[in-house]
Motif scaffolding. Structure first.
Motif, PDB file in Angstrom:
ATOM      1  N   HIS A 153      49.316  30.029  44.861  1.00  0.00           N
ATOM      2  CA  HIS A 153      48.314  29.738  45.655  1.00  0.00           C
ATOM      3  C   HIS A 153      47.160  30.995  46.115  1.00  0.00           C
ATOM      4  N   MET A 154      47.760  32.007  45.785  1.00  0.00           N
ATOM      5  CA  MET A 154      46.703  32.967  45.770  1.00  0.00           C
ATOM      6  C   MET A 154      45.862  33.356  44.532  1.00  0.00           C
ATOM      7  N   PHE A 155      46.332  32.698  43.176  1.00  0.00           N
ATOM      8  CA  PHE A 155      45.666  32.864  42.020  1.00  0.00           C
ATOM      9  C   PHE A 155      44.763  31.820  42.411  1.00  0.00           C
ATOM     10  N   ASN A 156      44.891  30.622  42.831  1.00  0.00           N
ATOM     11  CA  ASN A 156      44.016  29.383  42.840  1.00  0.00           C
ATOM     12  C   ASN A 156      42.813  29.686  44.035  1.00  0.00           C
ATOM     13  N   LYS A 157      43.289  30.447  45.127  1.00  0.00           N
ATOM     14  CA  LYS A 157      42.371  30.701  46.148  1.00  0.00           C
ATOM     15  C   LYS A 157      41.268  31.623  45.544  1.00  0.00           C
ATOM     16  N   GLY A 158      41.555  32.479  44.582  1.00  0.00           N
ATOM     17  CA  GLY A 158      40.850  33.538  44.004  1.00  0.00           C
ATOM     18  C   GLY A 158      41.055  34.962  44.611  1.00  0.00           C
ATOM     19  N   ILE A 159      42.371  34.853  45.338  1.00  0.00           N
ATOM     20  CA  ILE A 159      42.440  36.361  45.988  1.00  0.00           C
ATOM     21  C   ILE A 159      43.125  37.081  44.893  1.00  0.00           C
ATOM     22  N   LEU A 160      43.882  36.662  43.878  1.00  0.00           N
ATOM     23  CA  LEU A 160      44.288  37.374  42.712  1.00  0.00           C
ATOM     24  C   LEU A 160      43.997  36.770  41.515  1.00  0.00           C
ATOM     25  N   ASN A 161      43.900  37.503  40.606  1.00  0.00           N
ATOM     26  CA  ASN A 161      43.919  36.859  39.388  1.00  0.00           C
ATOM     27  C   ASN A 161      44.824  37.138  38.377  1.00  0.00           C
ATOM     28  N   GLU A 162      45.641  38.177  38.270  1.00  0.00           N
ATOM     29  CA  GLU A 162      46.689  38.464  37.532  1.00  0.00           C
ATOM     30  C   GLU A 162      47.608  39.712  38.311  1.00  0.00           C
ATOM     31  N   ILE A 163      49.061  39.748  37.722  1.00  0.00           N
ATOM     32  CA  ILE A 163      49.687  40.900  38.141  1.00  0.00           C
ATOM     33  C   ILE A 163      50.055  41.460  36.991  1.00  0.00           C
ATOM     34  N   ASN A 164      49.696  42.759  36.914  1.00  0.00           N
ATOM     35  CA  ASN A 164      49.978  43.626  35.676  1.00  0.00           C
ATOM     36  C   ASN A 164      50.844  44.352  35.490  1.00  0.00           C
ATOM     37  N   GLY A 165      51.945  44.769  36.407  1.00  0.00           N
ATOM     38  CA  GLY A 165      53.093  45.661  36.020  1.00  0.00           C
ATOM     39  C   GLY A 165      53.549  45.989  37.598  1.00  0.00           C
ATOM     40  N   VAL A 166      54.654  46.522  37.332  1.00  0.00           N
ATOM     41  CA  VAL A 166      55.610  46.887  38.939  1.00  0.00           C
ATOM     42  C   VAL A 166      55.122  48.503  38.774  1.00  0.00           C
ATOM     43  N   ILE A 167      54.856  48.716  39.949  1.00  0.00           N
ATOM     44  CA  ILE A 167      54.621  50.225  40.280  1.00  0.00           C
ATOM     45  C   ILE A 167      56.255  50.798  41.070  1.00  0.00           C
ATOM     46  N   SER A 168      56.532  50.112  41.901  1.00  0.00           N
ATOM     47  CA  SER A 168      57.886  50.593  42.428  1.00  0.00           C
ATOM     48  C   SER A 168      58.615  49.783  42.992  1.00  0.00           C
ATOM     49  N   THR A 169      59.853  49.792  42.687  1.00  0.00           N
ATOM     50  CA  THR A 169      61.112  48.896  42.933  1.00  0.00           C
ATOM     51  C   THR A 169      61.762  49.464  44.233  1.00  0.00           C
ATOM     52  N   GLY A 170      61.352  49.236  45.538  1.00  0.00           N
ATOM     53  CA  GLY A 170      62.137  49.771  46.843  1.00  0.00           C
ATOM     54  C   GLY A 170      63.429  48.950  47.055  1.00  0.00           C
ATOM     55  N   LYS A 171      63.994  49.458  48.095  1.00  0.00           N
ATOM     56  CA  LYS A 171      65.043  48.808  48.691  1.00  0.00           C
ATOM     57  C   LYS A 171      64.978  47.183  49.039  1.00  0.00           C
ATOM     58  N   GLU A 172      63.813  47.270  49.710  1.00  0.00           N
ATOM     59  CA  GLU A 172      63.417  46.032  50.270  1.00  0.00           C
ATOM     60  C   GLU A 172      62.315  45.172  49.891  1.00  0.00           C
ATOM     61  N   ALA A 173      61.423  46.092  49.205  1.00  0.00           N
ATOM     62  CA  ALA A 173      60.207  45.265  48.564  1.00  0.00           C
ATOM     63  C   ALA A 173      59.803  46.030  47.238  1.00  0.00           C
ATOM     64  N   ASN A 174      59.053  45.160  46.338  1.00  0.00           N
ATOM     65  CA  ASN A 174      58.541  45.782  45.037  1.00  0.00           C
ATOM     66  C   ASN A 174      57.051  45.638  45.445  1.00  0.00           C
ATOM     67  N   VAL A 175      56.353  47.060  44.553  1.00  0.00           N
ATOM     68  CA  VAL A 175      54.854  47.141  44.740  1.00  0.00           C
ATOM     69  C   VAL A 175      54.475  47.010  43.468  1.00  0.00           C
ATOM     70  N   TYR A 176      53.499  45.919  43.273  1.00  0.00           N
ATOM     71  CA  TYR A 176      52.784  45.684  41.753  1.00  0.00           C
ATOM     72  C   TYR A 176      51.350  46.064  41.779  1.00  0.00           C
ATOM     73  N   TRP A 177      50.994  46.376  40.478  1.00  0.00           N
ATOM     74  CA  TRP A 177      49.560  46.477  40.312  1.00  0.00           C
ATOM     75  C   TRP A 177      49.018  45.043  40.009  1.00  0.00           C
ATOM     76  N   GLY A 178      48.215  44.456  40.753  1.00  0.00           N
ATOM     77  CA  GLY A 178      47.447  43.446  40.503  1.00  0.00           C
ATOM     78  C   GLY A 178      45.753  43.706  39.988  1.00  0.00           C
ATOM     79  N   ILE A 179      45.120  42.645  39.810  1.00  0.00           N
ATOM     80  CA  ILE A 179      43.751  42.619  39.617  1.00  0.00           C
ATOM     81  C   ILE A 179      43.134  41.316  40.416  1.00  0.00           C
ATOM     82  N   GLN A 180      41.954  41.620  41.024  1.00  0.00           N
ATOM     83  CA  GLN A 180      41.288  40.619  41.561  1.00  0.00           C
ATOM     84  C   GLN A 180      40.297  39.687  40.548  1.00  0.00           C
ATOM     85  N   PRO A 181      39.912  38.712  40.882  1.00  0.00           N
ATOM     86  CA  PRO A 181      39.139  38.043  40.017  1.00  0.00           C
ATOM     87  C   PRO A 181      37.858  38.931  39.737  1.00  0.00           C
TER      88      PRO A 181
END
Ligand SMILES: Nc1ncnc2c1ncn2[C@@H]1O[C@H](COP(=O)(O)OP(=O)(O)O)[C@@H](O)[C@H]1O
Ligand SMILES: [Mg+2]
Length: 256
Positions: A42-70
């Motif tokens: 949905h986010m890709f379709n709405k133009g909120i995100l274009n891609e997810i490029n890799g993981v920055i952090s894998t925590g206990k409850e959440a992961n953080v990724y580096w993404g790119i906007q359109p």
């Protein structure tokens, strides 16, 4: 019915294709459950995100990724994982918060409330003038925010790297604690060198568990936050701060 499933599979595939990871498909499947993939679709379709490029952090409850906007701008994407979420712990932090007076019982409802709490706390902190990542979008368990760092490289946390000017950094952080308390009426409640990134100035992150001043334990959390920061800087060769005096000064709005 099978058409519906075909359409779902097609969407999942489209979402998967935009997740660039060195690991194979299996890893994507284990980290991104179907619902999460659909939100990303949905986010890709709405133009909120274009891609997810890799993981920055894998925590206990959440992961953080580096993404790119359109438009090519970097963003950080924090995805809370339902499977490893500590529901007992977080209910404690939602208590007493009038913004979340009806604490959902279902796990997915609770996780949505948690991500939206982080988003709202970021907005509130930013409006008060505290340097936090600018919040961009939140949907279910996924929070999109300003990327702190450059060209996909996140800035170091204060745990990873000592501040160049410790006295100046300490002052900026304690001022942020004071502004958060007096202007945003929030207490971070998990403040330490792990949740401060050193960018052009210290940036406070990981604000999902922050509580409003009405929370029954807000004063205790406030004291612990200040104690963590004061103790961290005790290891540097700068004048030491008296903990009780510092707590009192911030509480009274007299910290300069
Ligand atoms: N906005 C951001 N920009 C770049 N990196 C980030 C951002 N937010 C978090 N990170 C990175 O991800 C790590 C984990 O983020 P955090 O919000 O503290 O999650 P956790 O709940 O796992 O501690 C941070 O230590 C930092 O390295
Ligand atoms: Mg953290």
């Amino acid at each position: 019915m099978s058409k519906k499933i075909d359409r779902l599979e097609e969407r999942l595939d489209k979402a998967r294709m935009r997740i660039k990871r060195s690991e194979d498909r299996q890893v994507i499947e284990s980290v991104f459950d179907t619902k999460t993939l659909l939100i990303l679709y949905h986010m890709f379709n709405k133009g909120i995100l274009n891609e997810i490029n890799g993981v920055i952090s894998t925590g206990k409850e959440a992961n953080v990724y580096w993404g790119i906007q359109p438009d090519g701008v970097d963003v950080a994407i924090k995805i809370y994982r339902i499977s490893t979420f500590n529901f007992k712990r977080i209910t404690l932090y939602l208590e007493g918060d009038p913004r979340f007076s009806r604490i959902p019982r279902a796990r997915s409802g609770l996780i949505t409330a948690w991500a939206s709490k982080e988003f709202k706390n970021l907005l509130r902190a930013e409006a008060a003038g505290v340097r936090v990542p600018h919040p961009i979008h939140v949907q279910r368990n996924i929070l999109v925010m300003e990327f702190i760092g450059e060209k996909g490289y996140p800035a170091p946390t204060m745990h990873q790297q000592d501040p160049e000017k410790p006295e100046k950094a300490r002052k900026a952080i304690l001022k942020a604690v004071s502004t958060l308390y007096h202007e945003a009426h929030l207490v971070h409640a998990d403040l330490s060198e792990y949740n401060i990134m050193l960018w052009k100035e210290p940036v406070i992150i990981d604000i999902s568990q922050a509580v409003v001043l009405d929370h029954p334990h807000s004063e205790m959390f406030f004291e612990r936050d200040v104690r963590n920061i004061v103790a961290f800087f005790d290891d540097f060769e700068i004048p030491k701060l008296d903990l009780a005096e510092t707590i009192a000064a911030i509480r009274q709005g007299e910290y300069k």
